[in-house]
Design a protein around this motif. Structure first.
Motif, PDB file in Angstrom:
ATOM      1  N   ASP A 151      -4.416 -12.285  10.679  1.00 51.46           N
ATOM      2  CA  ASP A 151      -5.578 -12.062   9.811  1.00 51.46           C
ATOM      3  C   ASP A 151      -5.239 -11.262   8.554  1.00 51.46           C
ATOM      4  O   ASP A 151      -6.131 -11.043   7.722  1.00 51.46           O
ATOM      5  CB  ASP A 151      -6.684 -11.325  10.585  1.00 51.46           C
ATOM      6  N   PRO A 163      -3.473 -10.478   4.847  1.00 52.17           N
ATOM      7  CA  PRO A 163      -3.031 -11.252   3.666  1.00 52.17           C
ATOM      8  C   PRO A 163      -1.554 -11.573   3.753  1.00 52.17           C
ATOM      9  O   PRO A 163      -0.772 -10.838   4.366  1.00 52.17           O
ATOM     10  CB  PRO A 163      -3.341 -10.328   2.488  1.00 52.17           C
ATOM     11  N   ALA A 164      -1.149 -12.629   3.143  1.00 51.24           N
ATOM     12  CA  ALA A 164       0.257 -13.075   3.232  1.00 51.24           C
ATOM     13  C   ALA A 164       1.220 -12.005   2.774  1.00 51.24           C
ATOM     14  O   ALA A 164       2.293 -11.827   3.345  1.00 51.24           O
ATOM     15  CB  ALA A 164       0.454 -14.343   2.399  1.00 51.24           C
ATOM     16  N   SER A 165       0.845 -11.233   1.746  1.00 54.98           N
ATOM     17  CA  SER A 165       1.758 -10.210   1.224  1.00 54.98           C
ATOM     18  C   SER A 165       1.978  -9.076   2.208  1.00 54.98           C
ATOM     19  O   SER A 165       2.959  -8.352   2.145  1.00 54.98           O
ATOM     20  CB  SER A 165       1.214  -9.631  -0.080  1.00 54.98           C
ATOM     21  N   ASP A 166       0.992  -8.887   3.154  1.00 58.53           N
ATOM     22  CA  ASP A 166       1.126  -7.809   4.124  1.00 58.53           C
ATOM     23  C   ASP A 166       1.862  -8.240   5.368  1.00 58.53           C
ATOM     24  O   ASP A 166       2.303  -7.405   6.150  1.00 58.53           O
ATOM     25  CB  ASP A 166      -0.275  -7.297   4.543  1.00 58.53           C
TER      26      ASP A 166
END
Length: 271
Positions: A265, A267-270
């Motif tokens: 769940d 964000p992709a950057s995280d």
């Protein structure tokens, strides 16, 4: 007549003790007042008690044998130096983000990855405890350097920051703001509430910095027996620090689990 007070007639025929003689009651020592309190309890000066106070006295240079008011002032000044060093060090602590952690420990679940981080941090603080404990066994133990206490704090703050990454709860803000949020989490021994922006906005102005310094000083003094294992040797010193770090990690993880965000769940950057 033999005795301490020979019985004679006085100059006017009055019977009594001989001139210059003193009775047993007069010569006997005066007994102490059974209701009197010891000097230290009647002097009005507060008496420092307990292991923490004695360790603080031993750890701070120049406090041995000092008067109580001067000793307390030196301890407070020493704790303030420690607090300022920890505040200055916090933004420079290298923290791995979730992507880096997952790359270094592939295939692990969040709990398994958290276990790895806790084990590494416990090993680090145990090493510090062993060094301090070994130094304490020298014939003349040195004062505990502030760097040792700052080192333990840095390891634990790094652990807290990376646990927040693992549980998907990275604080908002830039690196310095996140570092200060994790430092506050360390002083309070609980996870960061990312839903409360006020808890993350730490500009460290005058009042905020003074409050944070006070929190660090209180926490350092409270944990002084664990951070300065005097006269216990390297082995016990390592065990004490390892136990303390693990206890802190358990508190933080318990708090973070209630607000955990699954990796899918994020964000992709995280992730």
């Amino acid at each position: 007549m033999a005795g301490v007070n020979p019985f004679r007639k006085g100059p006017k025929g009055v019977s009594g003790p001989a001139a210059g003689a003193r009775s047993r009651d007069e010569t006997a020592p005066v007994p102490a007042d059974p209701t009197a309190l010891p000097t230290e309890r009647t002097s009005g000066a507060p008496q420092e008690r307990g292991r923490t106070a004695s360790l603080a006295d031993s750890a701070v240079p120049g406090t041995t044998g000092a008067a109580a008011p001067g000793r307390r002032g030196r301890v407070r000044a020493w704790l303030a130096v420690i607090a300022d060093r920890i505040i200055a060090a916090a933004p420079r602590i290298p923290v791995r983000d979730l992507a880096t952690l997952r790359a270094q420990f592939p295939g692990l679940t969040p709990e398994e990855l958290a276990d790895k981080l806790v084990a590494g941090a416990c090993g680090g603080t145990a090493t510090v405890g062993a060094g301090v404990g070994a130094a304490a066994m020298l014939p003349v133990p040195p004062a505990v350097p502030a760097a040792e206490i700052t080192g333990v704090a840095s390891i634990e703050i790094k652990l807290i920051a990376e646990l927040h990454e693992v549980y998907g709860l990275r604080p908002a803000g830039n690196f310095r703001q996140r570092a200060m949020a994790c430092l506050t989490s360390w002083t309070e021994e609980r996870g960061i509430d990312i839903a409360r922006p006020a808890s993350l906005n730490i500009a460290l102005g005058g009042p905020a910095k003074r409050e944070l310094r006070q929190q660090i000083m209180k926490r350092t003094l409270r944990n002084l027996p664990n951070l300065t294992p005097f006269m216990v040797g390297a082995t016990v010193g390592a065990l004490m620090n390892r136990r303390d770090t693990r206890k802190l990690a358990e508190k933080i993880r318990k708090d973070l689990r209630t607000k955990q965000v699954p990796w899918d769940d994020l964000p992709a950057s995280d992730g």
